[in-house]
Design a protein around this motif. Structure first.
Motif, PDB file in Angstrom:
ATOM      1  N   ALA A   1       0.831  -1.205   0.000  1.00 28.68           N
ATOM      2  CA  ALA A   1       0.000   0.000   0.000  1.00 28.68           C
ATOM      3  C   ALA A   1       0.864   1.253   0.000  1.00 28.68           C
ATOM      4  N   ARG A   2       1.962   1.235   0.747  1.00 29.73           N
ATOM      5  CA  ARG A   2       2.869   2.382   0.746  1.00 29.73           C
ATOM      6  C   ARG A   2       3.508   2.591  -0.619  1.00 29.73           C
ATOM      7  N   GLU A   3       3.736   1.518  -1.337  1.00 28.88           N
ATOM      8  CA  GLU A   3       4.316   1.653  -2.674  1.00 28.88           C
ATOM      9  C   GLU A   3       3.362   2.338  -3.642  1.00 28.88           C
ATOM     10  N   ARG A   4       2.065   2.172  -3.434  1.00 34.42           N
ATOM     11  CA  ARG A   4       1.081   2.813  -4.307  1.00 34.42           C
ATOM     12  C   ARG A   4       0.789   4.263  -3.917  1.00 34.42           C
ATOM     13  N   LEU A   5       1.205   4.672  -2.738  1.00 35.05           N
ATOM     14  CA  LEU A   5       0.838   5.985  -2.223  1.00 35.05           C
ATOM     15  C   LEU A   5       1.390   7.110  -3.079  1.00 35.05           C
ATOM     16  N   GLU A   6       2.676   7.016  -3.475  1.00 38.07           N
ATOM     17  CA  GLU A   6       3.302   8.116  -4.216  1.00 38.07           C
ATOM     18  C   GLU A   6       2.614   8.346  -5.560  1.00 38.07           C
ATOM     19  N   ALA A   7       2.317   7.283  -6.283  1.00 37.88           N
ATOM     20  CA  ALA A   7       1.660   7.430  -7.584  1.00 37.88           C
ATOM     21  C   ALA A   7       0.254   8.006  -7.426  1.00 37.88           C
ATOM     22  N   PHE A   8      -0.464   7.551  -6.415  1.00 38.86           N
ATOM     23  CA  PHE A   8      -1.820   8.057  -6.184  1.00 38.86           C
ATOM     24  C   PHE A   8      -1.801   9.524  -5.771  1.00 38.86           C
ATOM     25  N   THR A   9      -0.868   9.895  -4.914  1.00 33.98           N
ATOM     26  CA  THR A   9      -0.771  11.283  -4.476  1.00 33.98           C
ATOM     27  C   THR A   9      -0.392  12.205  -5.630  1.00 33.98           C
ATOM     28  N   SER A  10       0.534  11.774  -6.488  1.00 36.16           N
ATOM     29  CA  SER A  10       0.943  12.589  -7.628  1.00 36.16           C
ATOM     30  C   SER A  10      -0.204  12.779  -8.617  1.00 36.16           C
ATOM     31  N   ALA A  11      -0.983  11.738  -8.835  1.00 41.03           N
ATOM     32  CA  ALA A  11      -2.102  11.839  -9.777  1.00 41.03           C
ATOM     33  C   ALA A  11      -3.153  12.830  -9.290  1.00 41.03           C
ATOM     34  N   LEU A  12      -3.445  12.823  -7.996  1.00 42.68           N
ATOM     35  CA  LEU A  12      -4.440  13.768  -7.476  1.00 42.68           C
ATOM     36  C   LEU A  12      -3.865  15.168  -7.310  1.00 42.68           C
ATOM     37  N   ARG A  13      -2.542  15.267  -7.154  1.00 41.69           N
ATOM     38  CA  ARG A  13      -1.941  16.598  -7.064  1.00 41.69           C
ATOM     39  C   ARG A  13      -2.084  17.341  -8.374  1.00 41.69           C
ATOM     40  N   GLU A  14      -2.014  16.634  -9.487  1.00 45.43           N
ATOM     41  CA  GLU A  14      -2.227  17.279 -10.777  1.00 45.43           C
ATOM     42  C   GLU A  14      -3.643  17.822 -10.902  1.00 45.43           C
ATOM     43  N   ARG A  15      -4.598  17.254 -10.176  1.00 44.45           N
ATOM     44  CA  ARG A  15      -5.969  17.762 -10.171  1.00 44.45           C
ATOM     45  C   ARG A  15      -6.199  18.815  -9.088  1.00 44.45           C
ATOM     46  N   GLY A  16      -5.171  19.078  -8.280  1.00 41.20           N
ATOM     47  CA  GLY A  16      -5.309  20.060  -7.210  1.00 41.20           C
ATOM     48  C   GLY A  16      -5.971  19.533  -5.957  1.00 41.20           C
ATOM     49  N   VAL A  17      -5.979  18.203  -5.759  1.00 43.95           N
ATOM     50  CA  VAL A  17      -6.639  17.575  -4.615  1.00 43.95           C
ATOM     51  C   VAL A  17      -5.574  17.076  -3.637  1.00 43.95           C
ATOM     52  N   ALA A  18      -5.747  17.406  -2.369  1.00 41.67           N
ATOM     53  CA  ALA A  18      -4.817  16.953  -1.332  1.00 41.67           C
ATOM     54  C   ALA A  18      -5.200  15.554  -0.862  1.00 41.67           C
ATOM     55  N   VAL A  19      -4.201  14.763  -0.499  1.00 45.08           N
ATOM     56  CA  VAL A  19      -4.402  13.390  -0.026  1.00 45.08           C
ATOM     57  C   VAL A  19      -3.849  13.283   1.391  1.00 45.08           C
ATOM     58  N   PHE A  20      -4.625  12.642   2.275  1.00 47.31           N
ATOM     59  CA  PHE A  20      -4.221  12.446   3.667  1.00 47.31           C
ATOM     60  C   PHE A  20      -3.938  10.956   3.872  1.00 47.31           C
ATOM     61  N   PRO A  21      -2.679  10.559   3.959  1.00 51.52           N
ATOM     62  CA  PRO A  21      -2.354   9.142   4.200  1.00 51.52           C
ATOM     63  C   PRO A  21      -2.679   8.765   5.644  1.00 51.52           C
ATOM     64  N   VAL A  22      -3.417   7.689   5.818  1.00 51.86           N
ATOM     65  CA  VAL A  22      -3.793   7.260   7.162  1.00 51.86           C
ATOM     66  C   VAL A  22      -3.728   5.738   7.242  1.00 51.86           C
ATOM     67  N   SER A  23      -3.792   5.274   8.457  1.00 48.68           N
ATOM     68  CA  SER A  23      -3.930   3.847   8.741  1.00 48.68           C
ATOM     69  C   SER A  23      -4.936   3.723   9.875  1.00 48.68           C
ATOM     70  N   THR A  24      -6.115   3.242   9.562  1.00 43.93           N
ATOM     71  CA  THR A  24      -7.147   3.112  10.590  1.00 43.93           C
ATOM     72  C   THR A  24      -6.804   2.016  11.600  1.00 43.93           C
ATOM     73  N   ALA A  25      -5.955   1.096  11.225  1.00 43.97           N
ATOM     74  CA  ALA A  25      -5.585   0.010  12.135  1.00 43.97           C
ATOM     75  C   ALA A  25      -4.606   0.478  13.201  1.00 43.97           C
ATOM     76  N   THR A  26      -3.615   1.304  12.796  1.00 45.89           N
ATOM     77  CA  THR A  26      -2.604   1.771  13.746  1.00 45.89           C
ATOM     78  C   THR A  26      -2.838   3.197  14.228  1.00 45.89           C
ATOM     79  N   GLY A  27      -3.691   3.951  13.549  1.00 46.40           N
ATOM     80  CA  GLY A  27      -3.957   5.336  13.936  1.00 46.40           C
ATOM     81  C   GLY A  27      -3.017   6.335  13.307  1.00 46.40           C
ATOM     82  N   GLU A  28      -2.146   5.919  12.405  1.00 46.35           N
ATOM     83  CA  GLU A  28      -1.193   6.825  11.770  1.00 46.35           C
ATOM     84  C   GLU A  28      -1.928   7.826  10.871  1.00 46.35           C
TER      85      GLU A  28
END
Length: 458
Positions: A291-318
């Motif tokens: 999942a962490r490996e996919r985070l950078e590509a997903f964040t970059s794709a939404l950044r081009e649209r001007g959308v902020a992404v909040f990485p979280v982990s509901t299991a650990t609370g991060e």
């Protein structure tokens, strides 16, 4: 408890009681007057919003509700007893519609809000009310009116401030169980949540809000795939939507960006107003390596649209605190600054490169200006020759014509272009050349005068 959010019921108000026809019958009083009493009013059907209820389950098994009728009037001026209203308790957020027309009658969105769905009938008047001086023994009374009856459709929309949206098994139930005291069912298979769950979130500074977790939405929900759109009505009242994206989803065609687009497309099909609500994008399951490996590509794709992404982990609370801060800011202040980011600088540099040819265009146009600047000395030369003509005019005092032409030449120099002035002055030079011999002749005659003067003195 089974969750029911839409039912159809039939309600009927009570009828009014009839008036009585009666006369006084007392000893030693013959032909007593009328004394029939009035009938009582029928009971009405009243809906009351109860904040303690969360389902319409009671109306699923009892669909007919009838209020009591009013009692009939009696003799001795006794009126009939009126019936009590029938109170139907419904959850806060219930919509009441007319089944026949589909018209929205009321939205019970406030606690203890009341709505009279069916008005009870009015009791009739007894014969004592119709006695007059000319009609002292009326032998008739008035009947009570019928109570209203109507078929209604009750639709429940839960009152929540924040709504959780996402694909099945994205971690929505774990999310709401971490930030509130709600304890929904949590399991490792899709569609664990079959009914919406509400949780009260206690935020900082004694602030709190209600969060709703609805069952997962998948592609084709507008056509009835999965659980369909039947639960999206519960987030229509929400002010903020949290899109929980599963970065660890595995399967054919499951990509985080594709899941995000499908979710927004289904929202648009259900309601354009719902799709325009502020959206907080949360990338869940950072505790998984892939999942962490996919985070950078997903964040970059939404950044081009001007959308902020909040990485979280509901299991650990991060990352949960940053996500809740952004959600609370939008909810309580209405500002969406944290939900937007500036696109990368690459598109901006390309735009500058495209504008560069437009700056070179003025350089090409500057060449004709230099050519005009080179021709300017020729015009100045023509201006310098003008004083020579004035000098010639001073040598010939007898002729007034050159003196009058001089101002005309100045006026022509001001009004006419420089090139035309040069053309007009060319003939004038020839004329002055012809007059030159006359000037020489006058120069030869000048010395003859002093010779004669010397002869006279001698």
């Amino acid at each position: 408890m089974k969750f029911v959010d839409e039912v159809r019921i039939f309600v009927k108000a009570g009828d009014g009681g009839n008036g009585a026809v009666s006369f006084r019958r007392e000893k030693f009083i013959e032909r007593g007057g009328p004394n029939g009493g009035d009938g009582g009013n029928g009971g009405s059907v009243v809906f009351v919003a109860n904040p303690q209820l969360t389902t319409l389950l009671d109306f699923r098994y009892q669909q007919h509700h009838r209020a009591k009728n009013g009692e009939n009037g009696m003799g001795s001026d006794c009126n009939g007893r009126g019936a009590e209203d029938m109170i139907l308790q419904v959850p806060v957020g219930t919509l009441i519609r007319s089944t026949d027309t589909g018209e929205l009658l009321v939205d019970l969105s406030a606690p203890e809000q009341r709505y009279v769905a069916a008005q009870g009938g009015r009791g009739g008047l007894g014969n004592m009310n119709f006695a007059t001086s000319t009609r002292q023994t009326p032998r008739f009374a008035q009947d009570g009116t019928k109570g209203e009856e109507v078929t209604l459709t009750l639709e429940l929309k839960l009152l929540a401030d924040v709504g959780l949206l996402g694909f099945p098994n994205a971690g929505k139930s774990t999310f709401i169980s971490r930030v509130s005291r709600a304890r929904p069912k949590v399991a490792d298979y899709p569609f664990t949540t079959l009914v919406p769950n509400l949780g009260m979130v206690q935020y900082k500074d004694n602030l709190s809000f209600v969060m709703a977790d609805i069952p997962g939405i998948i592609e084709g929900a507008s056509e009835g795939v999965g659980l369909g759109h039947q639960f999206l009505r519960h987030v229509e009242r929400c002010k903020v939507l949290i899109h929980l994206i599963d970065l660890g989803a595995e399967g054919e065609g499951r990509e985080p960006l594709q899941d995000f687009d499908i979710l927004n497309r289904e929202l648009q099909k259900y309601s354009a107003e719902l799709a325009r609500k502020p959206q907080v994008v949360a990338a869940n399951k950072l505790d998984l390596t892939h999942a962490r490996e996919r985070l950078e590509a997903f964040t970059s794709a939404l950044r081009e649209r001007g959308v902020a992404v909040f990485p979280v982990s509901t299991a650990t609370g991060e990352g949960m605190q940053a996500l809740m801060d952004a959600t609370a800011e939008v909810l309580f202040t209405g500002r969406t600054d944290k939900l937007q980011v500036e696109p990368p600088a690459k598109p901006a540099s390309r735009a500058v490169a495209k504008k560069a040819p437009a700056q070179k265009a003025p350089v090409k146009k500057a060449a004709p200006r230099k050519a005009a600047a080179k021709k300017a000395p020729a015009k100045k030369a023509a201006v310098k020759k003008a004083p020579a003509k004035k000098a010639a005019a001073k040598k010939v005092p007898a002729k007034k014509a050159p003196a009058k032409k001089a101002p005309a030449r100045k006026a022509a120099a001001k009004k006419a272009p420089a090139k035309k002035a040069a053309v007009k002055r060319a003939p004038a030079k020839k004329a002055s050349a012809k007059k030159a011999p006359a000037r020489k002749a006058s120069a030869k005659r000048a010395p003859a005068k002093p010779v004669r003067a010397k002869g006279r003195r001698s």
